[in-house]
Design a protein around this motif. Structure first.
Motif, mmCIF file in Angstrom:
data_model
loop_
_atom_site.group_PDB
_atom_site.id
_atom_site.type_symbol
_atom_site.label_atom_id
_atom_site.label_comp_id
_atom_site.label_asym_id
_atom_site.label_seq_id
_atom_site.Cartn_x
_atom_site.Cartn_y
_atom_site.Cartn_z
ATOM 1 N N SER A 173 43.450 42.662 34.685
ATOM 2 C CA SER A 173 43.742 41.242 34.499
ATOM 3 C C SER A 173 43.763 40.895 33.010
ATOM 4 N N ALA A 174 44.228 39.698 32.725
ATOM 5 C CA ALA A 174 44.328 39.269 31.327
ATOM 6 C C ALA A 174 42.968 39.249 30.657
ATOM 7 N N GLU A 175 41.928 38.791 31.369
ATOM 8 C CA GLU A 175 40.603 38.721 30.744
ATOM 9 C C GLU A 175 40.028 40.114 30.508
ATOM 10 N N GLU A 176 40.333 41.069 31.385
ATOM 11 C CA GLU A 176 39.852 42.439 31.181
ATOM 12 C C GLU A 176 40.535 43.098 29.994
ATOM 13 N N LEU A 177 41.775 42.711 29.728
ATOM 14 C CA LEU A 177 42.524 43.288 28.616
ATOM 15 C C LEU A 177 42.222 42.613 27.277
ATOM 16 N N TYR A 178 42.160 41.276 27.286
ATOM 17 C CA TYR A 178 42.248 40.548 26.019
ATOM 18 C C TYR A 178 41.043 39.677 25.665
ATOM 19 N N SER A 179 39.987 39.685 26.462
ATOM 20 C CA SER A 179 38.835 38.815 26.166
ATOM 21 C C SER A 179 38.234 39.146 24.809
ATOM 22 N N HIS A 180 37.835 38.110 24.096
ATOM 23 C CA HIS A 180 37.032 38.284 22.883
ATOM 24 C C HIS A 180 36.418 36.939 22.537
ATOM 25 N N GLY A 181 35.274 36.673 23.154
ATOM 26 C CA GLY A 181 34.636 35.409 22.885
ATOM 27 C C GLY A 181 33.489 35.156 23.844
ATOM 28 N N PRO A 182 32.755 34.070 23.612
ATOM 29 C CA PRO A 182 31.555 33.777 24.399
ATOM 30 C C PRO A 182 31.891 33.064 25.705
ATOM 31 N N HIS A 183 31.065 33.309 26.697
ATOM 32 C CA HIS A 183 31.171 32.590 27.968
ATOM 33 C C HIS A 183 29.783 32.039 28.267
ATOM 34 N N GLU A 184 29.643 30.705 28.079
ATOM 35 C CA GLU A 184 28.312 30.102 28.184
ATOM 36 C C GLU A 184 27.685 30.287 29.564
ATOM 37 N N ALA A 185 28.495 30.131 30.617
ATOM 38 C CA ALA A 185 27.954 30.130 31.976
ATOM 39 C C ALA A 185 27.289 31.453 32.338
ATOM 40 N N THR A 186 27.843 32.566 31.836
ATOM 41 C CA THR A 186 27.264 33.874 32.145
ATOM 42 C C THR A 186 26.429 34.414 30.987
ATOM 43 N N ALA A 187 26.343 33.640 29.907
ATOM 44 C CA ALA A 187 25.582 34.039 28.713
ATOM 45 C C ALA A 187 26.034 35.403 28.201
ATOM 46 N N ALA B 137 43.783 48.574 25.913
ATOM 47 C CA ALA B 137 44.290 49.892 26.298
ATOM 48 C C ALA B 137 43.892 50.293 27.714
ATOM 49 N N LEU B 138 43.299 49.389 28.492
ATOM 50 C CA LEU B 138 42.880 49.738 29.848
ATOM 51 C C LEU B 138 44.058 50.241 30.684
ATOM 52 N N LYS B 139 43.760 51.224 31.537
ATOM 53 C CA LYS B 139 44.778 51.782 32.426
ATOM 54 C C LYS B 139 44.722 51.084 33.788
ATOM 55 N N LYS B 140 45.727 51.295 34.595
ATOM 56 C CA LYS B 140 45.724 50.719 35.940
ATOM 57 C C LYS B 140 44.698 51.449 36.809
ATOM 58 N N ASP C 30 40.120 30.293 23.251
ATOM 59 C CA ASP C 30 38.684 30.511 23.344
ATOM 60 C C ASP C 30 38.449 31.578 24.407
ATOM 61 N N THR C 31 37.847 32.680 24.046
ATOM 62 C CA THR C 31 37.528 33.819 24.911
ATOM 63 C C THR C 31 38.768 34.647 25.252
ATOM 64 N N VAL C 32 39.773 34.039 25.873
ATOM 65 C CA VAL C 32 40.988 34.763 26.260
ATOM 66 C C VAL C 32 42.195 34.060 25.656
ATOM 67 N N PRO C 33 43.098 34.781 24.979
ATOM 68 C CA PRO C 33 44.281 34.127 24.406
ATOM 69 C C PRO C 33 45.233 33.648 25.500
ATOM 70 N N GLN C 34 46.099 32.728 25.131
ATOM 71 C CA GLN C 34 47.131 32.299 26.064
ATOM 72 C C GLN C 34 47.959 33.518 26.480
ATOM 73 N N THR C 35 48.121 33.662 27.797
ATOM 74 C CA THR C 35 48.780 34.861 28.313
ATOM 75 C C THR C 35 49.752 34.479 29.428
ATOM 76 N N LYS C 36 50.951 35.020 29.334
ATOM 77 C CA LYS C 36 51.937 34.861 30.398
ATOM 78 C C LYS C 36 51.955 36.152 31.211
ATOM 79 N N SER C 37 51.817 36.020 32.515
ATOM 80 C CA SER C 37 51.857 37.181 33.406
ATOM 81 C C SER C 37 52.979 37.008 34.409
ATOM 82 N N THR C 38 53.739 38.062 34.615
ATOM 83 C CA THR C 38 54.810 38.036 35.605
ATOM 84 C C THR C 38 54.701 39.286 36.472
#
Length: 682
Positions: free
Chosen positions: A446-460, A468-471, A366-374
């Motif tokens: 961050s993962a949410e900046e790269l992969y978000s796609h969905g609703p976030h109720e708290a922030t509407a 494709a975001l760059k550093k 929901d909103t952000v897929p499961q993501t592993k970060s190392t």
């Protein structure tokens, strides 16, 4: 505005002249104040005194000052520090915003290790550490930040609670506190115990807080009589925190471990009246070996494991989304003795996290897929004294990888980051110094900046990331002029920060319903969320510049004390207007009087109207004046010291809106409040 600033500048200069004359007439008091033990910054690579290092601007909040400022969140606790504001998402969730930057650009540490929560993901997520249990809170920028993460472009905050003891002590010592607040019928108690048996040092701490929805001066939405009044709905908090630790302490150093749990239940003050149930269990191992090898002062190592989760629930208690973050972090640092005049620390750090945001019913992303970060990093910070000039240099090389779950069919990203900082402190006269610092820091999206796609109720908002975001690359220059000795002390900072590929949330012009988003509707979106505004994670070059200044008289001694302060910053996107959620310019004064067992204080903070809006922001925050006061009396009782205290906050009952809050139009800060309490130390 120009006249107002000119008058303020004249007043500060006049006060400086008057106070300097007073200082020269009371040199004996100066010596007494200077003899007080210095505060040591534990997050500094060399454990330096903040008055003499160039890892500044640095603020260390401790003792009675920290206790008087402790709020229900870390952002609330630090909101009036120089250059620091807060995200202000109600009483339960508020994160520090440093010089107009927040979220993932401000790293939050606990005892030098990441808190490993998801507070940088969204403003409605609480920071998983407790200020009421802290011995001190440190705000750091500059070379020291490179020891803890390249992404700390804005700075870092380190909450120090000493859960793993580093020294033995005779008997049992501790602190307890109980307080009650009128604005929210808030009740809280905290306890801290330390002791030792043989070579084993032990630590126990705990905190309990229960607050109702807080009172507000007017209506929740300005000029809207139909909105809530009296109290802000769903602004309650219930928190329990418990930590234990022990360590073996010997002449060679120490080795210890700790475990802590945090349960936090708090409301989200939006129309949906949702709330969050948060749980975190944290395990830490830390040790230090003194003089491990010839030429080296100490070897320190830390291992932290954090299991974090929170569930976002609707007003009726129905679970909507479950956020989870499992993190394992390691650090190894070696401090060497002076080599060719250079004294420093080098080491390595690794971090592995597994983040998920799942629908409670479908167990699907929901909103952000499961993501592993190392990530893996190597760092080096060095310092050398060239007579009147103290030089510091830092370097951090880091590799970061984001790996979304294969089912998401999104690209894996890898970022190689290089950050460094150089600076100097010229002590051109006793107690006076000037310091320029140049920092270049890189941050991986961050993962949410790269992969978000969905609703976030708290922030509407319906968040849409960009794989494709760059550093980000930040180039920051800072100039500091300060006086750090005597009755009169002052500091002034000028900074300018150019950020290439700055990531920000660009708001869409129209509200959308999540059911219009195809694939998103096939996940866990069968309940009605209403209207959402699209928020696209985008990039553009940005510039943030500003200034900070403070002057104080006799802050460490008895008698009368005064401190004047001011800060301002402005962020702009290149050829695209202002950065969103930028702080208001502020100035104010702290007045105090201490005599024997009595301590008193008065703070007047003036925040100016903030109408420097981003193109998609629609409302300015009005100016306000916040007046706080404190009074305490300390008495000895057997082997215990009791401090009875009263704190008055927002005495003028002002309708305060924070320009750095996404809920500035609908969530005012608490109204007038009286806090009564007692604190014991034994």
């Amino acid at each position: 505005m120009l006249v107002q600033r000119t008058l303020l500048s004249s007043a500060v200069l006049s006060a400086l002249a008057v106070l300097s004359s007073a200082a020269s007439a009371q040199s004996d008091i100066v010596e007494q104040a200077s003899a007080l033990p210095p505060i040591v910054v534990s997050a500094s690579p060399l454990n330096a005194n903040p008055d003499t290092q160039i890892l500044s601007p640095t603020k260390v909040l401790s003792g009675e000052e920290l206790r008087n400022k402790t709020g229900t969140s870390l952002g609330d606790t630090l909101a009036q520090e120089l250059g620091v504001s807060a995200s202000g998402f109600g009483a339960g969730a508020s994160r520090p915003v440093i010089r107009g930057m927040g979220g993932p650009r401000v790293k939050i540490l606990q005892n030098g290790m990441s808190v490993a929560d998801v507070s940088s993901l969204s403003d409605d997520h609480a920071v998983a550490t407790e200020a009421a249990l802290a011995r001190q809170i440190e705000i750091l920028r500059g070379p020291a930040a490179l020891l803890y993460g390249s992404g700390a472009i804005g700075g870092l905050v380190n909450v120090v609670n000493d859960r793993i003891p580093t020294r033995l002590q005779k008997g049992i010592s501790g602190e307890t506190e109980a307080r009650y607040g009128s604005v929210d019928n808030g009740k809280s108690t905290s306890v801290l115990l330390e002791g030792s048996t043989g070579p084993i040092g032990m630590h126990l701490d705990g905190n309990w807080r229960d607050t109702g929805s807080y009172k507000i001066p007017g209506h929740a939405v300005q000029n809207d009589p139909a909105s809530a009044s009296g109290r802000l709905p769903t602004s309650f908090t219930h928190e329990t925190n418990l930590g234990v630790g022990a360590s073996y302490i010997a002449s060679w150093g120490h080795l210890g471990a700790s475990v802590a749990t945090l349960d936090d239940h708090y409301g989200i003050p939006t129309d949906e009246k949702s709330f969050i149930d948060l749980h975190q269990t944290r395990y830490d191992i830390a040790g230090q070996i003194d003089e491990p090898l010839a030429g080296f002062e100490k070897l320190s190592f830390k291992l932290g494991r954090t299991d974090y989760s929170h569930t976002e629930k609707g007003e009726d208690g129905t679970a909507h989304t479950i956020f989870s973050n499992q993190s394992t972090e390691t650090r190894l640092a070696l401090a060497h003795k002076p080599l060719a005049g250079w004294h420093g620390t080098f080491g390595v750090q690794s971090d592995a996290t597994r983040f998920s945001s799942l629908g409670a019913e479908s167990n699907m992303p929901d909103t952000v897929p499961q993501t592993k970060s190392t990530s893996f990093a190597a760092f080096l910070v060095e310092e050398r004294d060239f007579g009147p000039i103290l030089a510091t240099a830092g370097l951090r090389l880091e590799s970061v990888k984001r790996q979304p779950d294969a089912a998401a069919q999104l690209a894996e990203r890898k970022f190689n980051l290089a950050s460094y900082s150089i600076g100097g402190l010229w002590r051109f006269a006793p107690g006076y110094s000037f310091g320029p610092t140049l920092s270049i820091a890189q941050r991986a999206p961050s993962a949410e900046e790269l992969y978000s796609h969905g609703p976030h109720e708290a922030t509407a908002t319906f968040d849409i990331g960009d794989p494709a975001l760059k550093k980000e690359t930040s180039r920051n220059i800072e100039l500091t002029l300060q006086k750090t000795a005597g009755l009169v002390r002052w500091k002034a900072n000028l900074f300018e920060n150019h950020v290439r590929n700055y990531v920000y949330g660009r708001m869409g012009e129209t509200a959308v319903d999540e059911h219009d988003h195809g694939a998103a509707d096939d996940q866990d979106h069968d309940h009605d969320h209403g209207e959402f505004t699209e928020r696209f994670w985008s990039q553009a070059d940005a510039t943030i510049r500003g200034a900070e200044a403070e002057i104080s008289y006799n802050l460490r001694g008895e008698g009368f004390s005064v401190r004047g302060f001011a800060d301002t910053s402005r962020g702009k996107l290149t050829n695209m207007g202002n950065l969103p959620l930028q702080p208001a310019s502020r100035y104010g004064v702290d007045l105090g009087y201490a005599q024997g067992a009595w301590r008193s204080g008065l703070t007047i903070l003036r925040a100016q109207r903030q109408d420097r809006l981003a193109t998609f922001e629609h409302s300015a925050t009005p100016a306000y004046t916040k007046v706080d006061a404190s009074l305490s009396y300390t008495q000895s009782l057997a082997n215990m010291k009791l401090t009875w205290f009263a704190l008055a906050k927002n005495l003028l009952n002002q309708d305060i809106r924070l320009a750095t809050s996404v809920l500035k139009d609908s969530v005012p800060q608490p109204g007038r409040s009286l806090v009564l309490g007692v604190r014991s130390k034994f």
